[in-house]
Design an enzyme around this catalytic site. Structure first.
Site, PDB file in Angstrom:
ATOM      1  N   GLU A  84       0.848  -1.200   0.000  1.00 59.81           N
ATOM      2  CA  GLU A  84       0.000   0.000   0.000  1.00 59.81           C
ATOM      3  C   GLU A  84       0.875   1.237   0.000  1.00 59.81           C
ATOM      4  O   GLU A  84       1.973   1.222   0.558  1.00 59.81           O
ATOM      5  CB  GLU A  84      -0.854   0.055   1.280  1.00 59.81           C
ATOM      6  CG  GLU A  84      -1.885  -1.026   1.364  1.00 59.81           C
ATOM      7  CD  GLU A  84      -2.638  -0.994   2.703  1.00 59.81           C
ATOM      8  OE1 GLU A  84      -3.607  -1.720   2.815  1.00 59.81           O
ATOM      9  OE2 GLU A  84      -2.221  -0.256   3.606  1.00 59.81           O
ATOM     10  N   LYS A  97       2.336   4.418   1.415  1.00 52.73           N
ATOM     11  CA  LYS A  97       2.454   4.916   2.786  1.00 52.73           C
ATOM     12  C   LYS A  97       2.188   6.411   2.769  1.00 52.73           C
ATOM     13  O   LYS A  97       3.032   7.212   2.377  1.00 52.73           O
ATOM     14  CB  LYS A  97       3.839   4.629   3.365  1.00 52.73           C
ATOM     15  CG  LYS A  97       3.942   5.021   4.829  1.00 52.73           C
ATOM     16  CD  LYS A  97       5.230   4.499   5.443  1.00 52.73           C
ATOM     17  CE  LYS A  97       5.282   4.729   6.936  1.00 52.73           C
ATOM     18  NZ  LYS A  97       5.170   6.126   7.334  1.00 52.73           N
ATOM     19  N   ASP A 146       1.678  10.150   3.799  1.00 51.41           N
ATOM     20  CA  ASP A 146       2.370  11.004   4.747  1.00 51.41           C
ATOM     21  C   ASP A 146       1.363  11.955   5.385  1.00 51.41           C
ATOM     22  O   ASP A 146       1.234  13.109   4.993  1.00 51.41           O
ATOM     23  CB  ASP A 146       3.476  11.778   4.029  1.00 51.41           C
ATOM     24  CG  ASP A 146       4.544  12.236   4.997  1.00 51.41           C
ATOM     25  OD1 ASP A 146       4.460  11.866   6.186  1.00 51.41           O
ATOM     26  OD2 ASP A 146       5.459  12.950   4.565  1.00 51.41           O
ATOM     27  N   TYR A 158      -7.064   2.187   6.245  1.00 46.03           N
ATOM     28  CA  TYR A 158      -6.154   1.105   5.861  1.00 46.03           C
ATOM     29  C   TYR A 158      -6.138  -0.079   6.818  1.00 46.03           C
ATOM     30  O   TYR A 158      -5.391  -1.028   6.608  1.00 46.03           O
ATOM     31  CB  TYR A 158      -4.736   1.620   5.642  1.00 46.03           C
ATOM     32  CG  TYR A 158      -4.127   2.342   6.828  1.00 46.03           C
ATOM     33  CD1 TYR A 158      -3.936   1.694   8.040  1.00 46.03           C
ATOM     34  CD2 TYR A 158      -3.734   3.672   6.719  1.00 46.03           C
ATOM     35  CE1 TYR A 158      -3.393   2.345   9.121  1.00 46.03           C
ATOM     36  CE2 TYR A 158      -3.182   4.339   7.806  1.00 46.03           C
ATOM     37  CZ  TYR A 158      -3.015   3.667   9.003  1.00 46.03           C
ATOM     38  OH  TYR A 158      -2.474   4.318  10.078  1.00 46.03           O
ATOM     39  N   LYS A 190      10.696   2.412   2.887  1.00 47.12           N
ATOM     40  CA  LYS A 190      10.815   3.868   2.738  1.00 47.12           C
ATOM     41  C   LYS A 190      11.387   4.284   1.391  1.00 47.12           C
ATOM     42  O   LYS A 190      12.229   3.583   0.825  1.00 47.12           O
ATOM     43  CB  LYS A 190      11.743   4.402   3.831  1.00 47.12           C
ATOM     44  CG  LYS A 190      11.155   4.304   5.221  1.00 47.12           C
ATOM     45  CD  LYS A 190      10.422   5.561   5.528  1.00 47.12           C
ATOM     46  CE  LYS A 190      10.304   5.769   7.037  1.00 47.12           C
ATOM     47  NZ  LYS A 190       9.584   7.004   7.324  1.00 47.12           N
ATOM     48  N   CYS A 204      10.777  48.936   1.215  1.00 45.84           N
ATOM     49  CA  CYS A 204      10.238  48.015   0.224  1.00 45.84           C
ATOM     50  C   CYS A 204      11.176  47.961  -0.983  1.00 45.84           C
ATOM     51  O   CYS A 204      11.536  49.008  -1.530  1.00 45.84           O
ATOM     52  CB  CYS A 204       8.852  48.488  -0.211  1.00 45.84           C
ATOM     53  SG  CYS A 204       8.217  47.590  -1.642  1.00 45.84           S
ATOM     54  N   CYS A 223       9.337  49.819  -4.076  1.00 45.50           N
ATOM     55  CA  CYS A 223       8.972  51.237  -4.129  1.00 45.50           C
ATOM     56  C   CYS A 223       9.708  52.104  -3.113  1.00 45.50           C
ATOM     57  O   CYS A 223       9.552  53.322  -3.123  1.00 45.50           O
ATOM     58  CB  CYS A 223       7.457  51.404  -3.968  1.00 45.50           C
ATOM     59  SG  CYS A 223       6.885  51.075  -2.300  1.00 45.50           S
ATOM     60  N   CYS A 274       4.983  46.193   3.070  1.00 43.80           N
ATOM     61  CA  CYS A 274       5.291  47.495   2.486  1.00 43.80           C
ATOM     62  C   CYS A 274       4.132  48.431   2.803  1.00 43.80           C
ATOM     63  O   CYS A 274       2.974  48.093   2.624  1.00 43.80           O
ATOM     64  CB  CYS A 274       5.457  47.335   0.965  1.00 43.80           C
ATOM     65  SG  CYS A 274       5.246  48.873   0.056  1.00 43.80           S
ATOM     66  N   CYS A 327       2.544  51.256  -4.526  1.00 44.46           N
ATOM     67  CA  CYS A 327       3.688  50.382  -4.776  1.00 44.46           C
ATOM     68  C   CYS A 327       3.450  49.598  -6.064  1.00 44.46           C
ATOM     69  O   CYS A 327       2.428  48.931  -6.210  1.00 44.46           O
ATOM     70  CB  CYS A 327       3.863  49.431  -3.589  1.00 44.46           C
ATOM     71  SG  CYS A 327       5.088  48.145  -3.875  1.00 44.46           S
TER      72      CYS A 327
HETATM   73  S1  IVH Z   1      -0.519   0.222   8.713  1.00 36.99           S
HETATM   74  C1  IVH Z   1       0.233  -2.164  12.331  1.00 36.99           C
HETATM   75  N1  IVH Z   1      -0.857   1.322   6.336  1.00 36.99           N
HETATM   76  O1  IVH Z   1       2.557   5.029   8.830  1.00 36.99           O
HETATM   77  C2  IVH Z   1       0.033  -1.380  11.102  1.00 36.99           C
HETATM   78  N2  IVH Z   1       0.129   2.622   8.066  1.00 36.99           N
HETATM   79  O2  IVH Z   1       4.382   3.745  11.515  1.00 36.99           O
HETATM   80  C3  IVH Z   1       0.227   0.039  11.320  1.00 36.99           C
HETATM   81  N3  IVH Z   1       0.675   4.925   7.414  1.00 36.99           N
HETATM   82  O3  IVH Z   1       1.664   6.607  11.460  1.00 36.99           O
HETATM   83  C4  IVH Z   1      -0.064   0.943  10.233  1.00 36.99           C
HETATM   84  N4  IVH Z   1      -0.026   4.776   5.329  1.00 36.99           N
HETATM   85  O4  IVH Z   1      -0.438   6.118  10.100  1.00 36.99           O
HETATM   86  C5  IVH Z   1      -0.410   1.497   7.605  1.00 36.99           C
HETATM   87  N5  IVH Z   1      -1.213   2.194   4.214  1.00 36.99           N
HETATM   88  C6  IVH Z   1      -0.781   2.347   5.463  1.00 36.99           C
HETATM   89  C7  IVH Z   1      -0.237   3.569   5.915  1.00 36.99           C
HETATM   90  C8  IVH Z   1       0.212   3.665   7.237  1.00 36.99           C
HETATM   91  C9  IVH Z   1       0.524   5.566   6.249  1.00 36.99           C
HETATM   92  C10 IVH Z   1       1.280   5.519   8.625  1.00 36.99           C
HETATM   93  C11 IVH Z   1       0.564   5.206   9.889  1.00 36.99           C
HETATM   94  C12 IVH Z   1       1.610   5.318  10.957  1.00 36.99           C
HETATM   95  C13 IVH Z   1       2.867   5.035  10.200  1.00 36.99           C
HETATM   96  C14 IVH Z   1       3.396   3.689  10.576  1.00 36.99           C
END
Ligand code: IVH
Length: 488
Positions: free
Chosen positions: A115, A117, A119, A226, A315, A409, A412, A427, A432
């Site tokens: 999936e 991840k 942010d 999720y 990551k 400024c 101007c 300003c 200006c």
């Molecule tokens: S699963 C035990 N799925 O990433 C499973 N986490 O440290 C725990 N996050 O702050 C999370 N996208 O909020 C999962 N598709 C995803 C995610 C996700 C983002 C975040 C989660 C947490 C951090 C995991």
């Protein structure tokens, strides 16, 4: 209309509004126009004004926010919200997979779900008898804070689930902001002299931390669900079918960002494809989450020190680079707000050449202690132009020059003043040219009068001809004026 008719109409309106909000926000498939939706909402609000006893916590009218709280109430999660271990390369992926096979005494390949991840900020939603009863932040994983009122303002969070639903359901997901909406919000904040957010995640966290949910309601927040805390509560046998179940309940899942993959090879392929797709996404992701697909195997694997053994984060490399800050100059906005912009020695950051970076304001310059000539770390974090995140102080030669707030400024020469409650200096000039130009641009823009063809370059020419001294002058332009312009 008598009470029972009002009650019936109220029920129908709630059902219709829930349905159309879901079609629009979650499915992206509106069935009625915005005006029709607004008319239904107005009718609901009028009805609730006449019959206030009809207002229920799950009424669509409750999405606008509630009176502010004094403080947040702590909430202990019924099951801890775990965090994830992480890996950064294929060797670590092989180790992760091998550990799982060893624990399960499994020789064959494992099926994983990959999936995006997201942010953003992790939250938990509790539904009782199909109605959103409680929403909380992750906190330290054991205890978070109740932010139900704030979460109710997010249009992609259903206030009621689609039947048939379980009696009790706890789901987890990520609240986030699309990059474009984040930028728009920051531009508005900058113009209003408010502090800008460094990235969409900070903006999301700040928006969820509001004691006044009416403020949260103004922020462009979204959610993807999720996971679930206790897999015994689902009939599903795999993570991907569980997500499909969530979807049937009206919860928003990231279907387009979820893949089933077999073994290390399958997962690595998804990772590389996703990394290539990253720049084109409407929101920020910082990697991929890999989960064992079978819920039975997840249970068998369990957890160690608050991290599941069945999942990890893969990551992405950070979108950072080190370069020299050659100069800083000041931009003057339409309201006179003066913002410092860093000019950099051009450098490539994950495939994009970067030569300018945002410094936001002088509080930020002071916080970073950034000086002209410094070597700096720049990061592309959701903004069009990247941020300076750090100074490489070890590389200082002593030649670097601080950049104080200007007293005049740059456009101007008028005095500059900073009000105590604002973060940006402005300003004070009444005529200006920079303010005039930015004001004209704003007036003609798509969000303003939407004057076709009156873009940046055309305005520049008209200003140079001295034909524009105010917005009103746009309407005094004559044919002759226009014939003096290039290619007219
Ligand atoms: S699963 C035990 N799925 O990433 C499973 N986490 O440290 C725990 N996050 O702050 C999370 N996208 O909020 C999962 N598709 C995803 C995610 C996700 C983002 C975040 C989660 C947490 C951090 C995991």
């Amino acid at each position: 209309m008598d009470h029972s008719q009002a009650q019936q109409r109220h029920q129908d309106l709630c059902r219709e509004l829930h349905h159309h909000s879901y079609q629009y926000h979650t499915l992206d498939q509106p069935e009625i126009t915005d005006a029709q939706y607004d008319a239904l909402m107005r009718e609901l609000l009028q009805l609730e004004e006449t019959w206030p006893e009809l207002i229920s916590p799950e009424s669509p009218s409750q999405r606008v926010g509630a009176p502010p709280l004094d403080s947040f109430t702590p909430h202990t999660h019924s099951e801890p919200m775990l965090s994830l271990g992480n890996i950064t390369n294929i060797e670590e992926l092989v180790e992760f997979d091998q550990r799982i096979k060893n624990t399960l005494h499994e020789a064959g390949e494992i099926d994983y779900v990959c999936e995006m991840k997201l942010d953003g900020v992790a939250v938990e939603l509790v539904y009782e008898k199909g109605t959103l009863a409680l929403g909380s932040t992750r906190g330290d994983g054991i205890t978070g804070e109740v932010i139900t009122e704030n979460l109710k303002t997010i249009p992609t969070i259903p206030l009621v689930l689609h039947p048939p639903f379980p009696d009790h359901l706890e789901v987890r997901g990520e609240v986030y902001m699309d990059v474009e909406e984040f930028q728009q919000m920051n531009r508005t904040r900058e113009e209003n002299g408010e502090a800008v957010f460094a990235n969409p995640r900070n903006a999301t966290a700040g928006s969820l931390r509001q004691l006044d949910s009416r403020e949260t309601a103004k922020r462009p927040l979204k959610i993807f669900i999720y996971g679930i805390w206790d897999s015994s509560r689902t009939e599903a046998r795999t993570h991907d079918t569980m997500l499909a179940e969530f979807q049937k309940l009206g919860l928003r899942t990231n279907t387009a960002g979820t893949w089933v993959a077999r073994g290390v090879q399958g997962v690595q392929k998804v990772y590389e494809d996703l990394l290539a797709e990253r720049e084109a996404l409407p929101f920020e992701i910082d990697g991929m989450v890999i989960k064992v697909n079978s819920l039975a195997l997840q249970a068998e694997l369990g957890q160690v020190s608050r991290r599941p053994r069945w999942a990890t984060a893969y990551k992405f490399p950070p979108r950072q680079a080190v370069t020299r800050l050659e100069n800083i100059d000041c931009q003057v906005g339409r309201t006179g707000a003066i913002t410092p912009v860093a000019h950099l020695e051009p450098v490539e950051v994950s495939g994009v050449m970067v030569s300018r970076a945002s410094l936001h304001n002088w509080d930020e310059i002071a916080r970073l202690d950034v000086r002209i000539g410094d070597r700096v770390v720049v990061e592309r974090a959701g903004d069009v132009i990247p941020d300076v995140v750090k100074v490489v102080t070890e590389d200082r030669t002593g030649e670097e020059k601080p950049f104080p707030m200007p007293e005049q400024c740059p456009a101007c020469g008028s005095p500059v003043a900073k009000l105590d409650e604002e973060v940006v200096p402005r300003c004070q000039g009444l005529s200006c040219p920079a303010q005039l130009k930015e004001g004209l641009k704003h007036f003609c823009s798509r969000n303003g009068m939407d004057i076709e063809g009156l873009g940046d370059r055309f305005l520049d020419q008209l200003l140079q001809l001295g034909r524009l001294n105010s917005v009103a002058d746009l309407y005094r332009l004559t044919e002759e004026d226009l014939f003096q312009m290039e290619r007219m």
